[in-house]
Enzyme design. Structure first.
Site, short mmCIF file in Angstrom:
data_model
loop_
_atom_site.label_atom_id
_atom_site.label_comp_id
_atom_site.label_asym_id
_atom_site.label_seq_id
_atom_site.Cartn_x
_atom_site.Cartn_y
_atom_site.Cartn_z
N GLY A 127 40.50 45.96 38.99
CA GLY A 127 39.46 44.98 38.62
C GLY A 127 38.12 45.63 38.87
O GLY A 127 37.30 45.71 37.95
N PRO A 128 37.90 46.12 40.09
CA PRO A 128 36.69 46.93 40.30
C PRO A 128 36.86 48.23 39.48
O PRO A 128 37.77 49.02 39.75
CB PRO A 128 36.70 47.20 41.80
CG PRO A 128 37.56 46.10 42.38
CD PRO A 128 38.61 45.85 41.34
N HIS A 162 40.29 44.01 34.08
CA HIS A 162 39.82 42.76 33.45
C HIS A 162 40.71 42.41 32.25
O HIS A 162 40.88 41.25 31.91
CB HIS A 162 38.35 42.88 33.03
CG HIS A 162 38.06 44.02 32.09
ND1 HIS A 162 37.91 45.31 32.54
CD2 HIS A 162 37.91 44.07 30.74
CE1 HIS A 162 37.66 46.10 31.49
NE2 HIS A 162 37.67 45.37 30.39
N GLY A 191 33.96 51.57 31.01
CA GLY A 191 33.46 51.12 32.32
C GLY A 191 34.01 51.97 33.45
O GLY A 191 33.27 52.42 34.33
N GLU A 248 34.03 61.16 48.84
CA GLU A 248 34.59 60.13 49.73
C GLU A 248 35.20 58.96 48.98
O GLU A 248 36.27 58.47 49.34
CB GLU A 248 33.50 59.61 50.70
CG GLU A 248 33.07 60.61 51.76
CD GLU A 248 31.99 61.58 51.26
OE1 GLU A 248 31.61 61.50 50.07
OE2 GLU A 248 31.53 62.43 52.05
C1 LIG Z 1 32.82 48.05 39.71
C2 LIG Z 1 32.70 47.02 38.67
N1 LIG Z 1 31.49 46.74 38.15
C3 LIG Z 1 31.35 45.76 37.23
C4 LIG Z 1 32.42 45.04 36.80
C5 LIG Z 1 32.25 43.91 35.79
N2 LIG Z 1 32.80 44.32 34.49
C6 LIG Z 1 34.04 43.99 34.12
S1 LIG Z 1 34.46 44.65 32.65
C7 LIG Z 1 32.95 45.36 32.47
C8 LIG Z 1 32.64 46.18 31.25
C9 LIG Z 1 33.66 47.23 31.09
O1 LIG Z 1 33.51 47.91 29.88
P1 LIG Z 1 34.76 48.66 29.27
O2 LIG Z 1 35.43 49.45 30.31
O3 LIG Z 1 34.26 49.40 28.08
O4 LIG Z 1 35.74 47.52 28.90
P2 LIG Z 1 35.93 46.81 27.49
O5 LIG Z 1 34.60 46.21 27.15
O6 LIG Z 1 36.31 47.87 26.54
O7 LIG Z 1 36.99 45.80 27.74
C10 LIG Z 1 32.14 45.08 33.55
C11 LIG Z 1 30.76 45.55 33.70
C12 LIG Z 1 33.67 45.36 37.38
N3 LIG Z 1 34.78 44.71 37.06
N4 LIG Z 1 33.78 46.36 38.27
#
Ligand SMILES: Cc1ncc(C[n+]2csc(CCOP(=O)(O)OP(=O)(O)O)c2C)c(N)n1
Length: 661
Positions: A117-118, A69, A159, A410
């Protein structure tokens, strides 16, 4: 260390992210701003060994942004570092046809090593890359020449670390002592909805240490700390993968949101102007100073010296080791012999067998002609039968082994296989029971999207599994896989079709293949020659039994149900054609003439037989046709009994066909 220029570059990278996200009113500012100093060290202070003019240089350090992201992080740094990614592309962030899609996509942008992304997948991919790097070093380096000694980096956040797929891969990396792996944990205590403490209370250092990692805890905004940690991590071949836990402030540079969940996404963009002023950036958006340009241009020149020196070593190695060089080339070009199918001996007629057993014979035959092929199983080699004999097990004692013991992981296996495939030196395959394919679906989907040639070997393919009962009897899974775009799903009906199915998987370069194999014995269709069945399978579908006289009805089937289609045709008499359709996707890539020759549009009386849900058969049987499928979960009983109870018999197929005749 030139802290001033690194600091300037970090500020300008922050500016690029702010401007790009502001321009399209979407995207994520938190990570690019919070990790700007990490980016400056990775790309501007020797963190990564790379040459922007040779993005695929074999011995480059691989960098994966698992927290995809934060894509403006990687786009900004690739641009600043001098990769072929223009400022114009940054201005077109997230727009149609740009090289800067919302999340990094493999193949779309120079320097992007994986589609991410995931969350969590990139960590798994990095472990796959690390496995590939370890194996490449063990196989190809010699006492005189080192051609592989690169490191694999992944930058991830909370995440990724909350996702099971990453945890599975991390356990695998620690257990296998992949000490060329360096994870950088952007530990900013924030996720999306809230502060991270709302959903996690893990002691990250203790966790990583328990997995066999060496840990570094640093201030992620301190250039010296970052530089020192990376340098120690790179110089330490101690059998431990490394994690640098970098404490950072999310969205650093936008005071209104920094350090809070509001800083994660595009929320801070509305404060863009003030933030730019606060950072000391000029009014001009997408600003990069000449000083920063000059600094990176100079390091690009220095990088060329490194790659040129490596090239010399590589050439000397090639001259001294022609056989090894040929094998490496074979892997890099993914060459397979023209006569691959002929290298798999024909199976004796009259002997039925389980297609998983035939698969074991086939993979061992193939492995001789395809040295780049490596294979693993999720603790099920005894059942999935894909062990390559006499070729050793991959692990700290033997990184050249061709068999990978993934453990019961898996999803991790799927992501690791993707990493191996992205690296492009070896051909990855992994095996488990078909019922557990959904455990790795996230990775299968990404392999399909990224067009990488991973092979999945899924055995125990239907209610024919029997006594283990409904939990182990996949009914929805084959159709569930067929709906994934760009995934070939092949369900062979006998040993010869199995031979062709494996060859088809090897032949494929632009996407993954799932091989769907039985646990139970099934008879071979010896009424056709081995070669007809093999070539028919390569086309995805063919006539398994030609009608006598005028065509009245077509029975279509796959895998273990082809026998029932043939049995039904026997009792129904003249005019009945049986079509074996092991792979819809390959069949649909054939010419319209070929498809018409197998399934003439004029014949609308059609029955499809498959021991699974009927969902994907409508397009072949049409509104006038019927299906003999299993639109419910299975039963705990011997396989034959379950099959019979659920209508998978020649008699039932014949009865349904009669309703149409
Ligand atoms: C498998 C999956 N679930 C949900 C998301 C949606 N999502 C994108 S970023 C995020 C939060 C991630 O938190 P963190 O890794 O701490 O990133 P930061 O806030 O530090 O940028 C979520 C829930 C995703 N991209 N992939």
């Amino acid at each position: 260390m030139q802290t001033d220029i690194l600091s300037q570059a970090a500020t300008q990278a922050r500016g690029l992210a702010i401007d790009a996200v502001h321009a399209c009113s979407s995207g994520h500012l938190g990570l690019p701003l919070g990790c700007a100093e990490i980016g400056a060290v990775l790309f501007g202070n020797g963190g990564l060994s790379y040459d922007p003019s040779a993005p695929k240089w074999l011995n480059r350090d691989r960098f994966i942004l698992s927290a995809g992201h934060g894509s403006m992080f990687i786009y900004s740094w690739l641009h600043l570092a001098g990769y072929h990614l223009s400022l114009e592309e940054l201005k077109n962030f997230r727009q149609l046809g740009s090289e800067t899609p919302g999340h990094p996509e493999f193949g779309d942008t120079v320097g992007i090593e994986a589609t991410t992304g995931p969350l969590g997948q990139g960590v798994g991919n990095a472990v796959g890359y690390a496995l590939s790097g370890k194996r490449a070093a063990a196989k190809f380096n010699t006492a005189e020449h080192t051609i592989f000694d690169h490191h694999v980096f992944a930058l991830h956040g909370d995440g990724c670390l909350q996702e099971g797929v990453a945890k599975e891969a991390i356990a695998f990396a620690g257990h296998n002592q992949l000490d060329n792996l360096i994870l950088i944990y952007d530990s900013n205590d924030v996720t999306l909805d809230a502060m991270a403490k709302r959903t996690q209370s893990e002691d990250a250092e203790a966790y990583f240490a328990s997995q066999g990692f060496e840990t570094f805890l640093i201030d992620g905004h301190d250039f010296s700390a970052i530089t020192n940690a990376i340098s120690s991590a790179k110089s330490n071949d101690n059998g431990k993968p490394k994690v640098i836990i970098a404490k950072t402030t999310i969205a650093k540079g936008i005071p209104e949101v920094e350090g809070t969940a509001g800083g994660h996404g595009e929320g801070g963009a509305k404060f863009a102007e003030g933030a730019r002023q606060g950072l000391g950036l000029p009014d001009e958006t997408f600003h990069v100073s000449q000083e920063v340009r000059d600094y990176f241009a100079k390091s690009a020149i220095a990088a060329k010296t490194v790659t040129a020196k490596w090239e010399e070593t590589f050439n000397a190695w090639t001259a001294a080791n022609p056989a090894l060089a040929a094998e490496l080339n074979c892997g890099l070009n993914d060459t397979i012999p023209d006569d691959l199918l002929d290298q798999i001996p024909e199976f004796p007629a009259g002997t039925g067998s389980a297609t998983r057993a035939s698969g074991g014979v086939v993979i061992n035959a193939l492995a001789k002609g395809v040295p780049q092929l490596i294979t693993g199983s999720a603790d099920l080699y005894g059942s999935t039968k894909n062990y390559i004999k006499d070729c050793g097990d991959f692990g700290p004692d033997n990184f050249t082994g061709r068999n990978i013991w993934f453990g019961i992981r898996e999803h991790g296996m799927g992501a690791i296989c993707n990493g191996i495939a992205y690296d492009g030196i070896f051909r990855a395959s992994g095996a488990t029971f078909l019922a557990f394919a959904d455990y790795m679906r996230g990775a299968i989907r990404l392999a399909s999207l990224s067009k990488i040639p991973v092979t999945y070997i899924f055995t125990h393919d239907s209610v024919g599994v029997g006594e283990d009962g409904p939990t182990h009897q996949p009914v929805e899974t084959v159709s569930g896989l067929r709906v994934i775009p760009n995934l070939d799903v092949i369900r062979p009906s006998d040993a010869e079709e199995t031979a062709a199915a494996f060859a088809a998987a090897m032949e494929r370069k632009d996407g993954p293949t799932a091989l769907i194999l039985t646990r139970q014995n099934i008879p071979a269709n010896d009424s056709l020659s081995a070669s007809d069945r093999r070539l028919g399978t390569l086309k995805g579908g063919y006539i398994a039994k030609k009608e006598i006289g005028e065509l009245k009805l077509i029975i279509l089937a796959t895998g273990s149900e082809v026998q029932h289609a043939l049995g039904a045709a026997e009792t129904l008499g003249e005019g009945i054609r049986v079509v074996s359709l092991p792979c819809f996707e390959r069949f649909e890539r054939q010419s319209a003439d070929y498809i018409e020759s197998i399934l003439p549009a004029s014949c609308s009386r059609r029955v499809a037989v498959e021991a699974g849900v009927s969902s994907t058969w409508g397009k072949y049987v049409g509104l006038a046709g019927k299906t003999v499928c299993i639109d419910r979960f299975g039963l705990s009983a011997p396989g034959d009994t379950v099959m019979e109870q659920l209508g998978m018999t020649a008699n039932n197929v014949a009865a349904v066909a009669k309703e149409l005749l």
